[in-house]
Scaffold this active site. Structure first.
Site, short mmCIF file in Angstrom:
data_model
loop_
_atom_site.label_atom_id
_atom_site.label_comp_id
_atom_site.label_asym_id
_atom_site.label_seq_id
_atom_site.Cartn_x
_atom_site.Cartn_y
_atom_site.Cartn_z
N CYS A 81 -39.62 48.60 11.18
CA CYS A 81 -40.98 48.04 11.21
C CYS A 81 -41.42 47.80 9.78
O CYS A 81 -41.28 48.67 8.92
CB CYS A 81 -41.94 49.00 11.91
N CYS A 131 -42.79 57.20 6.56
CA CYS A 131 -42.63 56.57 7.88
C CYS A 131 -41.16 56.33 8.15
O CYS A 131 -40.52 55.52 7.46
CB CYS A 131 -43.41 55.27 7.95
N CYS A 168 -46.55 47.70 7.58
CA CYS A 168 -47.23 48.27 6.40
C CYS A 168 -46.46 47.86 5.14
O CYS A 168 -45.67 48.64 4.61
CB CYS A 168 -47.32 49.79 6.52
N CYS A 199 -64.23 40.71 6.64
CA CYS A 199 -62.86 41.23 6.73
C CYS A 199 -61.89 40.23 6.11
O CYS A 199 -60.68 40.40 6.19
CB CYS A 199 -62.49 41.51 8.19
#
Length: 375
Positions: free
Chosen positions: A11, A3, A14, A334
């Site tokens: 960013c 990425c 992740c 979740c």
């Protein structure tokens, strides 16, 4: 996963991107085993994972920059905008949509909302894609309806560029807060729901209904729940926090009585549409609060399936399930921390089976499916 945004320090969403997927799965499994360490688990099933990039079916883009040069992405904590159109979590099919949206924002005069100045109109762009036919739903989140006429007038150009846009809406979110959407949804297309299909089960996605963002893993999650239910002597079940009905529609058989409960009316409309298509006449879906529904019932089903939001099902519903004592509970979570807390409130049950689903690669998050059996 490579990425460029991460490598450039632009960013950090992740956080686990530098770890290989097997290492990520090991760390998540260890976390889950630690959370359930106080409970004997009869069977640990192998974790399920999917593609490591291009798997997301939804983009939530903060719109910033200027009307002539809009940026689609996010704002850093200090308010600096970041364009995330090249995020590798999105499928390749999103790129032409983002590319067409930027000139469209200028054409329609949709001034990006400036958080610091509390000025502007366009707050978010929300894009969802169906895996079954490639159709897309596009939502413009605006501060008010001031630019609605301009948007409608410019829309034919966008639809000509992007015929895959099946559902287009405007959502009005007037509050100066980081809230993704408001209550008012204005449809700009005749079609109001996106058709999706998992494991030959028709599903529908409407603007204000929750839908899983990783279709490859979500379809395996639903199929697993179906397989578990088929192994149990169940003729009557409840599907609480049912959303668009993914679990219930997979688990139901023509002779099974099933009631699905979800507080969001938009999601229930989707579930009812799917049940009608499948010809399942003994399925009932109602827009109610799951805890209030459960505690008002006299009849006890053999199985209760729960799929709550991150906060879990909570003590009142745990207490009621303990009193009602269905033979089986399937808990889809979740947030394994709140699930473990809830299981502690269900002392009459043992854990028969647990399986981890890696719905969110490159992060610490995961989904888990747990079968509880009355002792």
């Amino acid at each position: 996963m490579q990425c460029a945004l991460y490598d450039a320090g632009r960013c950090r969403s992740c956080q686990w991107i530098t770890q290989p997927i097997p290492e990520q799965l090991s760390a998540k499994t260890a976390d889950l085993k630690n959370l359930l360490a106080d409970f004997p688990v009869e069977e640990w099933c192998a974790p399920v994972s999917g593609p490591e990039q291009g798997f997301r079916n939804k983009a939530k883009m903060v719109v910033s920059g200027s009307v002539e040069k809009p940026l689609l992405g996010m704002l850093h904590r200090d308010g600096t905008p970041e364009d995330l159109c090249d995020c590798p979590l999105y499928p390749a099919s999103f790129a032409p949509v983002f590319a067409a949206l930027k000139p469209f924002i200028a054409r329609a005069g949709l001034t990006p909302y400036n958080v610091a100045r509390k000025r502007g109109e366009l707050k978010y762009i929300l894009l969802t894609e169906s895996q079954s036919d490639g159709g897309m739903m596009l939502r413009f989140v605006l501060r008010s309806d001031t630019k609605l006429a301009q948007l409608r007038k410019a829309l034919p150009w966008l639809q000509e560029q992007l015929p895959q846009l099946k559902v287009i809406t405007v959502n009005i979110q007037p509050v100066h807060m980081a809230i993704m959407e408001g209550e008012t949804e204005i449809y700009l297309t005749e079609q109001q729901a996106l058709a999706e299909r998992f494991n030959d089960v028709p599903l529908w996605i409407r603007p204000q209904s929750f839908f899983q963002t990783n279709p490859a893993v979500a379809s395996q999650l639903y199929a697993t729940a179906r397989d578990w239910v088929r192994q149990l002597p169940v003729k009557h079940m409840w599907d609480l926090f049912c959303g668009v009905g993914g679990f219930g529609l997979h688990c139901a058989t023509p002779d099974m009585q099933l009631t699905g409960i979800e507080i969001a009316p938009e999601a229930i409309a989707c579930a009812k549409q799917s049940a009608a298509e499948l010809g399942l006449t003994r399925l009932q879906f109602q827009a109610l609060d799951s805890t209030q529904f459960a505690s008002a019932q006299g009849e006890v089903p053999e199985l209760v399936l729960v799929n709550p939001p991150r906060r879990g099902i909570g003590k009142p519903l745990c207490d009621y399930l303990s009193t009602m004592a269905p033979r089986f509970i399937i808990y889809s979570s979740c947030n394994a921390q709140t699930m473990a807390k809830d299981i502690r409130e269900l002392p009459g049950y043992r854990i028969e089976r647990v399986q981890l689903f890696d719905m969110f690669p490159h992060t610490a998050h995961y989904e888990v499916l747990t079968l509880l059996v009355k002792q």
